[in-house]
Design a protein around this motif. Structure first.
Motif, PDB file in Angstrom:
ATOM      1  N   ARG A 436      80.496  88.035  43.314  1.00 27.88           N
ATOM      2  CA  ARG A 436      80.919  89.294  42.693  1.00 27.88           C
ATOM      3  C   ARG A 436      79.795  89.891  41.843  1.00 27.88           C
ATOM      4  NH1 ARG A 436      86.011  90.582  43.737  1.00 27.88           N
ATOM      5  NH2 ARG A 436      87.657  88.997  43.995  1.00 27.88           N
ATOM      6  N   GLN A 439      77.596  91.629  44.201  1.00 27.24           N
ATOM      7  CA  GLN A 439      78.278  92.848  44.637  1.00 27.24           C
ATOM      8  C   GLN A 439      78.160  93.943  43.577  1.00 27.24           C
ATOM      9  OE1 GLN A 439      82.618  92.737  44.679  1.00 27.24           O
ATOM     10  NE2 GLN A 439      82.600  93.653  46.732  1.00 27.24           N
ATOM     11  N   PRO A 443      76.288  97.727  44.930  1.00 29.90           N
ATOM     12  CA  PRO A 443      77.528  98.271  45.499  1.00 29.90           C
ATOM     13  C   PRO A 443      77.333  99.016  46.809  1.00 29.90           C
ATOM     14  CG  PRO A 443      76.780  99.608  43.649  1.00 29.90           C
ATOM     15  CD  PRO A 443      75.920  98.381  43.670  1.00 29.90           C
ATOM     16  N   ALA A 448      76.710  92.578  50.449  1.00 31.17           N
ATOM     17  CA  ALA A 448      77.291  92.091  49.193  1.00 31.17           C
ATOM     18  C   ALA A 448      78.811  92.002  49.295  1.00 31.17           C
ATOM     19  CB  ALA A 448      76.885  93.018  48.051  1.00 31.17           C
ATOM     20  N   HIS A 449      79.429  93.001  49.895  1.00 30.38           N
ATOM     21  CA  HIS A 449      80.887  92.970  50.069  1.00 30.38           C
ATOM     22  C   HIS A 449      81.286  91.870  51.061  1.00 30.38           C
ATOM     23  CE1 HIS A 449      80.804  96.621  47.808  1.00 30.38           C
ATOM     24  NE2 HIS A 449      80.146  97.278  48.744  1.00 30.38           N
ATOM     25  N   VAL A 452      81.383  88.479  49.210  1.00 28.96           N
ATOM     26  CA  VAL A 452      82.618  88.281  48.435  1.00 28.96           C
ATOM     27  C   VAL A 452      83.783  87.980  49.378  1.00 28.96           C
ATOM     28  CG1 VAL A 452      84.273  89.365  46.875  1.00 28.96           C
ATOM     29  CG2 VAL A 452      81.825  89.746  46.548  1.00 28.96           C
ATOM     30  N   GLN A 468      87.672  93.250  51.207  1.00 33.88           N
ATOM     31  CA  GLN A 468      86.219  93.296  50.999  1.00 33.88           C
ATOM     32  C   GLN A 468      85.482  93.663  52.291  1.00 33.88           C
ATOM     33  OE1 GLN A 468      84.830  93.100  48.027  1.00 33.88           O
ATOM     34  NE2 GLN A 468      86.872  92.779  47.138  1.00 33.88           N
ATOM     35  N   ALA A 472      82.850  96.768  53.267  1.00 34.70           N
ATOM     36  CA  ALA A 472      81.590  96.630  54.008  1.00 34.70           C
ATOM     37  C   ALA A 472      81.597  97.506  55.256  1.00 34.70           C
ATOM     38  CB  ALA A 472      81.367  95.161  54.390  1.00 34.70           C
TER      39      ALA A 472
END
Length: 629
Positions: A436, A439, A443, A448-449, A452, A468, A472
Motif C-alpha cells: 500500500r 501504491q 498512484p 502498484a495496484h 496490493v 485493486q 490497475a
C-alpha cells in the motif's frame, strides 16, 4: 506556442500564395504539403527570413534535425537574431542525439520561447538519464505554457517512461484538447489507449492522426503494429507498404513484414525481409527473439540457442526467450540445461501450458515420472493461477533484502521483491502495508495496484483483490491485469463479472493466447462445443500441432459435438505428444470407447488415466461407465 508560433507573421515580400498555403498546411498538421509549399516560397524568395524559420520548424516536426539546423543557419544569414532561434537550435541538436548541445543552446532562449526551451531541456535530461532534473524542467514548461499541446505531449511521454501511466493519460488528454490536430499527441494517445483498453480501442486514434497527416510514418507504423496484433494482416501489410512508399524503405516496416512471414511459417521470406532492416533490430529483444525463432525453425538451433542465452542473461524475466531457449536446448539434447532454463517460468503460478508440458517431457525423459506428472497435470488446467510468484529466500538473503529495501525506499523493483519475500514467509500484514505504501507513492502505476491486489488475494480477500485489479485495469488492461482480475472475480463468486472481463479482453486482444485459451475453456464449461471448436481451431492454426492441451481439448469438443472422425486423430496426436498426462489418456480412451473404434484400447487408456490421477472424480466416473459397457 511551439510550432504554430510564427503563423501570424507577414509574408515579408515572398511568394505569398505558396507561403500562405504552407502556413495553412502546417497549421492543419499536413507537414509534407507544408514543406513542399515552403520550398516553393523559398525558391522564389531565398532571403525571406521568416519563411526560413517556418521551414525549419516543419523540418523539426518531421524529425530532421540536420536539415533544420542548416535552415536555421540560413535564417541567421538573412538577419534573424540568435536569441530568436535558440530553442529551435536546441531541438535540432536533440534530434541529432546531442543532448548536451541541446542543453547548451536552450540556455539562451528568450520569451516567448521559454516553455519550448524548457520542454527540450526536459527531453535532453531524459536522454542523459537525469530524470529528477527532467521532471523539474517539465514542471517549468507546464507553468510557462499551460495551454501548449507540445509541452503536454512531451510531459505525457516522460510520465509514461517513468511508469506513471495515469499521469501520462491525463497529460495526453490535455495535449489533444489543446490542439486536436496535433498528430504527435494523437499517436501517443493511441499508444496509451492500446495498453489502457486494448487493440481495437486504439485504432480510432491512429485513424485520426492519419486523417490529419496521411503520410505520418509513426502513425502508420503504430496502426500497422496494432493491425498485426489483431491478426488483420492484409491491413497491416498495406500500411507497411505505404510506409515504404513514403520513406523509400523503412526498417520497422520490413521488420513487421518479417514477423508476418514468420507467422505464416515462411521462414525463408521472413529472413530475407529481416535482412532488409539493415541490422536495426539486431540488438533489441524483439529482433533477437524473431531471428532466433527463424533460426530455430530453419534448423540453425545452436545459433538460436546462443543468441537466446544472451537475451535471457540480459532479460531474465523474458518468458518468451526462456521458452524458446529451453526448446532449443531440448532439441540439442541438453535436457539439464533446458530444465534449468525453464525453472524460472514453471515455478510461477501463472506458468503457461507449453512451458509446463515441456518441463514434464524433460523430467519424464530424465526418469522423474512423479515430478513430470505434476507439471503435466498443471499444463492440462485451462487457467493457470494469476497471482504473483512468491520468492522464498534463506534467512540470510531475506535479511539482506530487507536491509537493502529499507536503505533504498525509492527502488521500486527492490520493494516489490521484499513484498514477495514477505508473502512467502507468511508475513501478510507487513507485505500488504508495504504494498500500500508503494501504491500511495505511485498512484498512476498499474503495477502498484496489482501488487496490493496480489497481497490481498494471497491473504484470501479476493473481492478486495478484484477492486485493486480494476484500478490497475483502468490504467492498463494488460494480460497480467486481466487474468488476475478474472481469477479474483471468480474466487470471490462474481462469475458473471469474470466472464464479462474475459469477453472484453478477448475481443480487444483476439490473438492473445492465454485469453483465447481461457475463453475456449469457458465455452467448454458451458458446453458451447461449436464456439470452443472455432476458438481452439484458430489457436491450432497459429500455434501448430504441438500443443497437447489445445489439441486434447479440441478433440473433446469435437467428440461431444458428435464428430468422432475429427476428434480421434486430434486425440491421438495429443496423447502422442504427452503420453504421461492423464488428461490425454482420458480423452483418447473415452473417444475410442465411446465411438466404438477400439473399446478395449479405450478401456485400457481410461484405466491408465485413473491410475495417473486417482483423485479426479470425472475420470473415475468415465472409467466406471466404460467398465459397465
Amino acid at each position: 506556442m511551439g510550432f504554430v508560433l510564427l503563423f501570424a507573421l507577414a509574408a515579408c515580400g515572398s511568394d505569398g500564395t505558396a507561403l500562405e498555403r504552407g502556413r495553412a498546411a502546417f497549421a492543419a498538421g499536413d507537414l509534407r504539403t507544408a514543406r513542399v509549399e515552403l520550398m516553393n516560397a523559398l525558391q522564389a524568395q531565398p532571403a525571406d527570413s521568416e519563411a526560413r524559420l517556418i521551414h525549419a520548424q516543419i523540418l523539426l516536426a518531421l524529425g530532421d534535425g540536420i536539415a533544420a539546423e542548416s535552415e536555421l543557419a540560413r535564417a541567421r544569414q538573412t538577419g534573424i537574431a540568435a536569441e530568436r532561434i535558440r530553442h529551435l537550435l536546441a531541438h535540432a541538436r536533440l534530434l541529432q542525439r546531442d543532448p548536451e548541445g541541446a542543453l547548451a543552446q536552450s540556455a539562451g532562449a528568450v520569451p516567448p520561447h521559454l516553455a519550448y526551451a524548457a520542454r527540450i531541456r526536459g527531453r535532453a535530461l531524459m536522454a542523459l538519464g537525469n530524470n529528477e532534473a527532467a521532471a523539474a524542467e517539465f514542471d517549468r514548461a507546464i507553468a510557462l505554457g499551460p495551454g501548449d499541446s507540445d509541452v503536454w505531449t512531451d510531459v505525457a511521454r516522460f510520465r509514461r517512461a517513468g511508469g506513471d501511466v495515469g499521469g501520462a493519460l491525463q497529460a495526453a488528454d490535455r495535449a489533444v484538447a489543446a490542439r486536436p490536430r496535433n498528430v504527435e499527441a494523437l499517436v501517443l494517445r493511441g499508444e496509451l489507449t492500446r495498453s489502457q483498453y486494448g487493440l481495437i480501442a486504439a485504432l480510432p486514434w491512429f485513424d485520426r492522426a492519419l486523417g490529419v497527416d496521411a503520410e505520418h510514418v509513426t502513425a502508420r507504423l503504430e496502426r500497422a503494429i496494432t493491425y498485426g496484433d489483431l491478426g488483420r494482416m492484409t491491413e497491416m501489410l498495406a500500411d507497411a507498404r505505404e510506409v515504404h512508399r513514403i520513406t523509400g524503405g523503412h526498417a520497422t516496416a520490413y521488420y513487421l513484414q518479417s514477423v508476418l512471414a514468420a507467422r505464416a511459417r515462411n521462414f525463408a521470406l521472413a529472413r530475407s525481409l529481416y535482412n532488409r532492416t539493415g541490422g536495426a533490430f539486431d540488438s533489441t529483444p524483439a529482433g533477437m527473439l524473431l531471428l532466433s525463432a527463424i533460426d530455430f525453425e530453419t534448423g540453425n538451433v545452436e545459433q538460436a540457442a546462443g543468441r537466446l542465452a544472451g537475451l535471457v542473461a540480459r532479460q531474465p524475466g523474458n518468458r518468451k526467450a526462456r521458452r524458446l531457449l529451453a526448446a532449443a536446448q531440448w532439441r540439442m539434447g541438453d535436457s539439464t540445461a533446458a530444465a534449468l532454463t525453464l525453472r524460472a517460468v514453471v515455478e510461477r503460478p501463472d506458468a503457461d501450458s507449453y512451458s509446463l508440458t515441456l518441463m514434464g517431457r524433460i523430467l519424464a525423459a530424465q526418469g522423474d515420472a512423479a515430478a513430470a506428472s505434476r507439471y503435466l497435470a498443471r499444463a492440462a488446467q485451462p487457467q493457470p493461477d494469476a497471482l504473483t510468484a512468491l520468492e522464498a529466500l534463506p534467512e540470510g538473503e531475506f535479511a539482506a533484502l530487507r536491509e537493502a529495501a529499507v536503505a533504498h525506499p525509492g527502488d521500486g523493483p527492490l520493494q516489490v521483491r521484499l513484498v514477495s519475500a514477505l508473502l512467502a514467509r507468511g508475513l501478510g500484514e507487513e507485505a500488504l502495508a508495504r504494498a500500500r505504501a508503494i501504491q500511495a507513492a505511485n498512484p498512476g502505476a498499474p503495477e502498484a495496484h496489482m501488487l496490493v491486489g496480489d497481497a490481498l488475494g494471497i491473504g484470501g480477500d479476493f473481492a478486495g483483490a478484484a477492486d485493486q485489479y480494476r484500478r490497475a485495469a483502468n490504467l492498463a488492461f494488460s494480460e497480467a491485469v486481466a487474468l488476475r482480475l478474472i481469477e479474483a472475480l471468480q474466487r470471490s463468486g462474481q462469475v458473471e463479472a469474470a466472464d464479462q472481463v474475459l469477453e472484453l479482453f478477448a475481443l480487444q486482444n483476439p490473438r492473445n493466447v492465454p485469453g483465447q485459451v481461457l475463453l475456449a475453456s469457458r465455452m467448454m464449461q458451458r458446453q458451447d462445443w461449436a464456439g470452443a471448436i472455432t476458438t481452439y481451431e484458430s489457436l491450432r492454426s497459429r500455434l501448430g500441432e504441438n500443443d497437447a492441451t489445445i489439441l486434447n481439448n479440441l478433440a473433446w469438443a469435437y467428440s461431444e459435438s458428435g464428430d468422432f472422425d475429427a476428434a480421434l486423430p486430434l486425440a491421438r496426436r495429443a496423447w502422442a505428444l504427452n503420453r504421461n498426462n492423464p488428461a490425454t489418456a482420458d480423452t483418447l480412451g473415452w473417444i475410442l470407447f465411446k465411438s466404438g473404434a477400439d473399446r478395449a484400447g479405450g478401456l485400457a487408456l481410461l484405466e491408465r488415466a485413473a491410475r495417473g490421477a486417482p483423485s479426479d472424480a470425472e475420470i473415475r466416473q468415465r472409467l466406471e461407465r466404460a467398465r459397465r459397457g
